[in-house]
Scaffold this motif. Structure first.
Motif, PDB file in Angstrom:
ATOM      1  N   ARG A 207       3.219 -14.010 -17.975  1.00 15.27           N
ATOM      2  CA  ARG A 207       3.189 -14.973 -16.871  1.00 15.27           C
ATOM      3  C   ARG A 207       1.774 -15.040 -16.333  1.00 15.27           C
ATOM      4  NH1 ARG A 207       5.537 -13.184 -12.432  1.00 15.27           N
ATOM      5  NH2 ARG A 207       5.428 -11.033 -13.101  1.00 15.27           N
ATOM      6  N   THR A 208       1.302 -16.239 -16.051  1.00 10.70           N
ATOM      7  CA  THR A 208      -0.014 -16.398 -15.441  1.00 10.70           C
ATOM      8  C   THR A 208       0.154 -17.201 -14.158  1.00 10.70           C
ATOM      9  OG1 THR A 208      -0.447 -18.396 -16.730  1.00 10.70           O
ATOM     10  CG2 THR A 208      -1.296 -16.332 -17.614  1.00 10.70           C
ATOM     11  N   ASP A 209      -0.652 -16.867 -13.162  1.00  5.37           N
ATOM     12  CA  ASP A 209      -0.601 -17.550 -11.879  1.00  5.37           C
ATOM     13  C   ASP A 209      -1.991 -17.517 -11.268  1.00  5.37           C
ATOM     14  OD1 ASP A 209       0.578 -18.894  -9.803  1.00  5.37           O
ATOM     15  OD2 ASP A 209       1.872 -17.251  -9.179  1.00  5.37           O
ATOM     16  N   LEU A 210      -2.420 -18.629 -10.673  1.00  3.14           N
ATOM     17  CA  LEU A 210      -3.708 -18.614  -9.971  1.00  3.14           C
ATOM     18  C   LEU A 210      -3.651 -17.586  -8.855  1.00  3.14           C
ATOM     19  CD1 LEU A 210      -4.681 -22.387  -9.622  1.00  3.14           C
ATOM     20  CD2 LEU A 210      -5.815 -20.649 -11.003  1.00  3.14           C
ATOM     21  N   ASP A 211      -4.767 -16.954  -8.595  1.00  8.76           N
ATOM     22  CA  ASP A 211      -4.847 -15.912  -7.579  1.00  8.76           C
ATOM     23  C   ASP A 211      -6.077 -16.202  -6.719  1.00  8.76           C
ATOM     24  OD1 ASP A 211      -3.647 -13.024  -7.082  1.00  8.76           O
ATOM     25  OD2 ASP A 211      -5.818 -12.906  -6.786  1.00  8.76           O
ATOM     26  N   PRO A 212      -5.989 -15.964  -5.405  1.00 10.88           N
ATOM     27  CA  PRO A 212      -7.137 -16.261  -4.540  1.00 10.88           C
ATOM     28  C   PRO A 212      -8.360 -15.381  -4.803  1.00 10.88           C
ATOM     29  CG  PRO A 212      -5.373 -15.236  -3.286  1.00 10.88           C
ATOM     30  CD  PRO A 212      -4.836 -15.495  -4.653  1.00 10.88           C
ATOM     31  N   GLY A 213      -8.208 -14.325  -5.573  1.00 13.93           N
ATOM     32  CA  GLY A 213      -9.353 -13.475  -5.905  1.00 13.93           C
ATOM     33  C   GLY A 213      -9.020 -12.007  -5.793  1.00 13.93           C
ATOM     34  N   PHE A 214      -9.589 -11.235  -6.687  1.00 17.14           N
ATOM     35  CA  PHE A 214      -9.327  -9.802  -6.712  1.00 17.14           C
ATOM     36  C   PHE A 214     -10.102  -9.105  -5.606  1.00 17.14           C
ATOM     37  CE2 PHE A 214     -10.641  -5.554  -7.989  1.00 17.14           C
ATOM     38  CZ  PHE A 214      -9.405  -4.969  -8.151  1.00 17.14           C
ATOM     39  N   GLU A 215      -9.425  -8.184  -4.938  1.00 19.36           N
ATOM     40  CA  GLU A 215     -10.071  -7.314  -3.958  1.00 19.36           C
ATOM     41  C   GLU A 215      -9.737  -5.886  -4.334  1.00 19.36           C
ATOM     42  OE1 GLU A 215      -8.691  -8.386  -0.085  1.00 19.36           O
ATOM     43  OE2 GLU A 215      -9.372 -10.458  -0.298  1.00 19.36           O
ATOM     44  N   GLU A 216     -10.656  -4.981  -4.115  1.00 18.13           N
ATOM     45  CA  GLU A 216     -10.455  -3.571  -4.463  1.00 18.13           C
ATOM     46  C   GLU A 216      -9.154  -3.061  -3.831  1.00 18.13           C
ATOM     47  OE1 GLU A 216     -10.982  -0.396  -6.588  1.00 18.13           O
ATOM     48  OE2 GLU A 216     -12.370  -2.080  -6.676  1.00 18.13           O
ATOM     49  N   GLY A 217      -8.369  -2.352  -4.609  1.00 21.62           N
ATOM     50  CA  GLY A 217      -7.101  -1.805  -4.147  1.00 21.62           C
ATOM     51  C   GLY A 217      -5.903  -2.580  -4.671  1.00 21.62           C
ATOM     52  N   ARG A 218      -6.105  -3.842  -5.058  1.00 23.07           N
ATOM     53  CA  ARG A 218      -4.990  -4.657  -5.549  1.00 23.07           C
ATOM     54  C   ARG A 218      -4.602  -4.294  -6.972  1.00 23.07           C
ATOM     55  NH1 ARG A 218      -5.454 -10.721  -5.161  1.00 23.07           N
ATOM     56  NH2 ARG A 218      -3.247 -10.544  -5.616  1.00 23.07           N
ATOM     57  N   GLN A 219      -5.382  -3.450  -7.633  1.00 23.82           N
ATOM     58  CA  GLN A 219      -5.061  -3.097  -9.012  1.00 23.82           C
ATOM     59  C   GLN A 219      -3.968  -2.047  -9.097  1.00 23.82           C
ATOM     60  OE1 GLN A 219      -7.811  -2.097  -7.403  1.00 23.82           O
ATOM     61  NE2 GLN A 219      -8.806  -0.366  -8.383  1.00 23.82           N
ATOM     62  N   TYR A 220      -3.547  -1.513  -7.968  1.00 23.54           N
ATOM     63  CA  TYR A 220      -2.531  -0.458  -7.989  1.00 23.54           C
ATOM     64  C   TYR A 220      -1.150  -1.023  -7.694  1.00 23.54           C
ATOM     65  CZ  TYR A 220      -6.622   2.467  -7.881  1.00 23.54           C
ATOM     66  OH  TYR A 220      -7.830   3.043  -8.189  1.00 23.54           O
ATOM     67  N   GLY A 221      -0.138  -0.528  -8.423  1.00 21.92           N
ATOM     68  CA  GLY A 221       1.237  -0.951  -8.206  1.00 21.92           C
ATOM     69  C   GLY A 221       1.670  -0.596  -6.795  1.00 21.92           C
ATOM     70  N   ARG A 222       2.570  -1.397  -6.242  1.00 22.20           N
ATOM     71  CA  ARG A 222       2.987  -1.202  -4.856  1.00 22.20           C
ATOM     72  C   ARG A 222       4.395  -0.629  -4.721  1.00 22.20           C
ATOM     73  NH1 ARG A 222      -0.258  -6.126  -4.081  1.00 22.20           N
ATOM     74  NH2 ARG A 222      -2.058  -5.421  -2.899  1.00 22.20           N
ATOM     75  N   GLY A 223       4.988  -0.246  -5.840  1.00 14.49           N
ATOM     76  CA  GLY A 223       6.322   0.346  -5.791  1.00 14.49           C
ATOM     77  C   GLY A 223       6.275   1.764  -5.245  1.00 14.49           C
ATOM     78  N   LYS A 224       7.427   2.274  -4.815  1.00 19.32           N
ATOM     79  CA  LYS A 224       7.511   3.636  -4.269  1.00 19.32           C
ATOM     80  C   LYS A 224       7.053   4.673  -5.282  1.00 19.32           C
ATOM     81  CE  LYS A 224      11.441   2.385  -1.455  1.00 19.32           C
ATOM     82  NZ  LYS A 224      12.899   2.400  -1.421  1.00 19.32           N
ATOM     83  N   SER A 225       7.322   4.406  -6.561  1.00 16.57           N
ATOM     84  CA  SER A 225       6.966   5.371  -7.603  1.00 16.57           C
ATOM     85  C   SER A 225       5.542   5.160  -8.125  1.00 16.57           C
ATOM     86  CB  SER A 225       7.955   5.275  -8.752  1.00 16.57           C
ATOM     87  OG  SER A 225       7.894   3.988  -9.326  1.00 16.57           O
ATOM     88  N   GLY A 226       4.818   4.188  -7.576  1.00 16.03           N
ATOM     89  CA  GLY A 226       3.442   3.954  -7.980  1.00 16.03           C
ATOM     90  C   GLY A 226       3.255   2.766  -8.894  1.00 16.03           C
ATOM     91  N   GLY A 227       4.333   2.308  -9.552  1.00 13.64           N
ATOM     92  CA  GLY A 227       4.253   1.151 -10.445  1.00 13.64           C
ATOM     93  C   GLY A 227       4.621  -0.122  -9.715  1.00 13.64           C
TER      94      GLY A 227
END
Length: 161
Positions: A115-135
Motif C-alpha cells: 500500500r502506498t499513501d502520500l505522507d506530509p513528511g518524515f519526522e524523527e521518531g515516526r519510524q518506530y511502530g506504535r503498538g504496545k509490543s513495539g510493532g
C-alpha cells in the motif's frame, strides 16, 4: 465526475486523522480555519503491508523506478529495532511521488500487495511502530496466520503462551 480516485488527495486514513486534530483544536466551540492541504506538494510516501523480511535494498530497487529517491526510512519495531512492515520513501519531486503511487501502489513485493499513501513528511521518531509490543498496532489484533508478518497476531501469540 471521474470513476478514478485522484492520487494527490488525502487518503481516508489521513482525512480521519486530520478531522480528529481539527476537533481537538477548537476554541470556545469555534472551529479554526482549515489549514492548507499538507499533501499538495508532498514528496514522501508511506509504504505499508511490507513483509518483515523485505530489505531496504529491495524497496530502494523497486521505488527508484519512479524517480530519484532522496531518502528511505524503514519502519522498525520500537523495542527490537527489527523491520515491522512499513517504510517512508522520500522523492525529490511531488510528481515522482504521484507516479510511484500510480504505478507501484497495489503491486507485489515479496509476495505481498503493498500500500502506498502520500505522507506530509518524515519526522524523527515516526519510524518506530506504535503498538504496545513495539510493532504496528494492526499486527497486534490480526487473527490470521501471516508468515510474512511474523505468524499469528501478537494478541493470539500471547494467549497461546
Amino acid at each position: 465526475r471521474s470513476t478514478v480516485d485522484r492520487l494527490d488527495r488525502p487518503s481516508a486514513y489521513f482525512q480521519n486523522k486530520n478531522r480528529r486534530r481539527r476537533t481537538d483544536s477548537m476554541e470556545d466551540g469555534e472551529p479554526q480555519p482549515a489549514a492548507e492541504d499538507p499533501l499538495a506538494g508532498a514528496t514522501t510516501l508511506y509504504v505499508g503491508n511490507l513483509s518483515f523480511y523485505t530489505t531496504e535494498e529491495q524497496v530502494y530497487e523497486l521505488f527508484s523506478k519512479c524517480g530519484e529517491i532522496k531518502r528511505l526510512v524503514m519502519g522498525l519495531d520500537r523495542f527490537n529495532k527489527t523491520p515491522c512492515g512499513f517504510c517512508f520513501v522520500e522523492y525529490y519531486t511531488h510528481q515522482d511521488a504521484l507516479d510511484c503511487m500510480k504505478y507501484i501502489g497495489g503491486t507485489k513485493l515479496d509476495e505481498r500487495v503493498i500500500r502506498t499513501d502520500l505522507d506530509p513528511g518524515f519526522e524523527e521518531g515516526r519510524q518506530y511502530g506504535r503498538g504496545k509490543s513495539g510493532g504496528q498496532v494492526r499486527d497486534e489484533y490480526r487473527d490470521d496466520y501471516d508468515e510474512g508478518r511474523g505468524g499469528l497476531g501478537r494478541a493470539l501469540q500471547q494467549e497461546q503462551r
